[in-house]
Design a protein around this motif. Structure first.
Motif, short mmCIF file in Angstrom:
data_model
loop_
_atom_site.label_atom_id
_atom_site.label_comp_id
_atom_site.label_asym_id
_atom_site.label_seq_id
_atom_site.Cartn_x
_atom_site.Cartn_y
_atom_site.Cartn_z
N ILE A 13 31.96 40.21 61.80
CA ILE A 13 32.17 38.77 61.61
C ILE A 13 31.31 37.98 62.60
O ILE A 13 30.62 37.03 62.23
CB ILE A 13 33.66 38.40 61.78
CG1 ILE A 13 34.51 39.02 60.68
CG2 ILE A 13 33.86 36.88 61.87
CD1 ILE A 13 34.39 38.38 59.32
N SER A 14 31.34 38.39 63.87
CA SER A 14 30.56 37.68 64.90
C SER A 14 29.07 37.72 64.60
O SER A 14 28.37 36.73 64.79
CB SER A 14 30.83 38.28 66.28
OG SER A 14 32.15 38.05 66.67
N LEU A 44 35.47 47.32 55.93
CA LEU A 44 34.72 46.45 55.01
C LEU A 44 35.67 45.57 54.20
O LEU A 44 35.39 44.39 53.97
CB LEU A 44 33.83 47.27 54.09
CG LEU A 44 32.60 47.86 54.76
CD1 LEU A 44 31.84 48.76 53.79
CD2 LEU A 44 31.69 46.77 55.30
N ASN A 45 36.79 46.13 53.78
CA ASN A 45 37.78 45.33 53.05
C ASN A 45 38.35 44.24 53.94
O ASN A 45 38.53 43.09 53.52
CB ASN A 45 38.91 46.21 52.51
CG ASN A 45 38.45 47.12 51.40
OD1 ASN A 45 37.46 46.85 50.73
ND2 ASN A 45 39.16 48.21 51.20
N GLU A 46 38.65 44.59 55.19
CA GLU A 46 39.17 43.61 56.14
C GLU A 46 38.13 42.52 56.42
O GLU A 46 38.46 41.34 56.50
CB GLU A 46 39.58 44.30 57.44
CG GLU A 46 40.19 43.35 58.45
CD GLU A 46 40.56 44.04 59.74
OE1 GLU A 46 41.70 43.81 60.19
OE2 GLU A 46 39.73 44.79 60.30
N SER A 58 34.20 31.81 49.58
CA SER A 58 34.68 32.07 48.22
C SER A 58 34.66 33.58 48.00
O SER A 58 34.08 34.34 48.77
CB SER A 58 33.76 31.40 47.19
OG SER A 58 32.50 32.04 47.18
N GLU A 59 35.28 34.02 46.91
CA GLU A 59 35.29 35.44 46.57
C GLU A 59 33.86 35.97 46.47
O GLU A 59 33.52 37.02 47.02
CB GLU A 59 36.03 35.65 45.24
CG GLU A 59 36.16 37.08 44.81
CD GLU A 59 37.24 37.83 45.56
OE1 GLU A 59 37.12 39.05 45.67
OE2 GLU A 59 38.19 37.20 46.05
N GLY A 60 33.00 35.22 45.79
CA GLY A 60 31.61 35.63 45.62
C GLY A 60 30.84 35.68 46.93
O GLY A 60 30.07 36.61 47.17
N GLU A 61 31.04 34.68 47.78
CA GLU A 61 30.36 34.65 49.08
C GLU A 61 30.80 35.82 49.96
O GLU A 61 29.98 36.45 50.63
CB GLU A 61 30.65 33.34 49.82
CG GLU A 61 30.01 32.13 49.20
CD GLU A 61 30.52 30.83 49.81
OE1 GLU A 61 29.72 29.89 49.91
OE2 GLU A 61 31.72 30.76 50.19
N ALA A 62 32.09 36.12 49.93
CA ALA A 62 32.61 37.23 50.73
C ALA A 62 32.05 38.56 50.23
O ALA A 62 31.64 39.40 51.04
CB ALA A 62 34.13 37.24 50.70
N SER A 65 28.40 38.83 51.26
CA SER A 65 28.29 39.13 52.69
C SER A 65 28.62 40.59 52.96
O SER A 65 27.96 41.24 53.77
CB SER A 65 29.21 38.23 53.50
OG SER A 65 28.79 36.89 53.42
N ARG A 66 29.63 41.09 52.27
CA ARG A 66 29.98 42.51 52.43
C ARG A 66 28.84 43.40 51.97
O ARG A 66 28.48 44.36 52.63
CB ARG A 66 31.25 42.81 51.63
CG ARG A 66 31.63 44.26 51.67
CD ARG A 66 32.83 44.55 50.80
NE ARG A 66 33.05 45.98 50.72
CZ ARG A 66 34.21 46.51 50.46
NH1 ARG A 66 35.25 45.76 50.24
NH2 ARG A 66 34.34 47.82 50.40
#
Length: 90
Positions: A13-14, A44-46, A58-62, A65-66
Motif C-alpha cells: 500500500i505504501s 494480495l486479497n487484503e 473502485s473494484e476495477g481500480e483495486a 493495482s493488484r
C-alpha cells in the motif's frame, strides 16, 4: 542466488500511495528482478480490500493495482506451506 523478500500489505500500500519512499524502492527491486518477492494470495486479497475500504478505490481500480504488483512467487508444492490460522494470519 537473488535475495528473497516478503512484503506485507502495508509495504504494498505504501509503495502505491507514496511513490519514492523506502517501500516503493523495495517493490521496484522486485520489479527489476534484483530480488524475488514471496507473497501469499491472502496478502494480495487484503491489499485489494484495503484499497477499496480505506482509499476508496473502485473494484476495477483495486483489481488493476493488484495486477500491477510484482511477480508472485509461491512454494513449488503445498506441503512446503505452513498451516496458517485464518484469523491471526500466523
Amino acid at each position: 542466488m537473488r535475495e528473497r523478500v516478503v512484503c506485507d500489505t502495508s509495504i504494498l500500500i505504501s509503495a502505491l500511495i507514496f511513490p519514492g519512499g523506502s517501500p516503493d524502492e523495495v517493490v521496484n527491486l522486485t520489479r527489476t528482478g534484483e530480488v524475488n518477492l514471496y507473497i501469499s494470495p491472502f496478502i494480495l486479497n487484503e491489499f485489494e480490500r484495503v484499497l477499496k475500504e480505506k482509499f476508496n478505490y473502485s473494484e476495477g481500480e483495486a483489481k488493476e493495482s493488484r495486477a500491477s504488483q510484482p511477480l508472485l512467487i509461491l512454494p513449488k508444492n503445498s506441503r512446503s506451506l505452513k498451516k496458517m490460522n485464518p484469523i491471526t494470519g500466523y
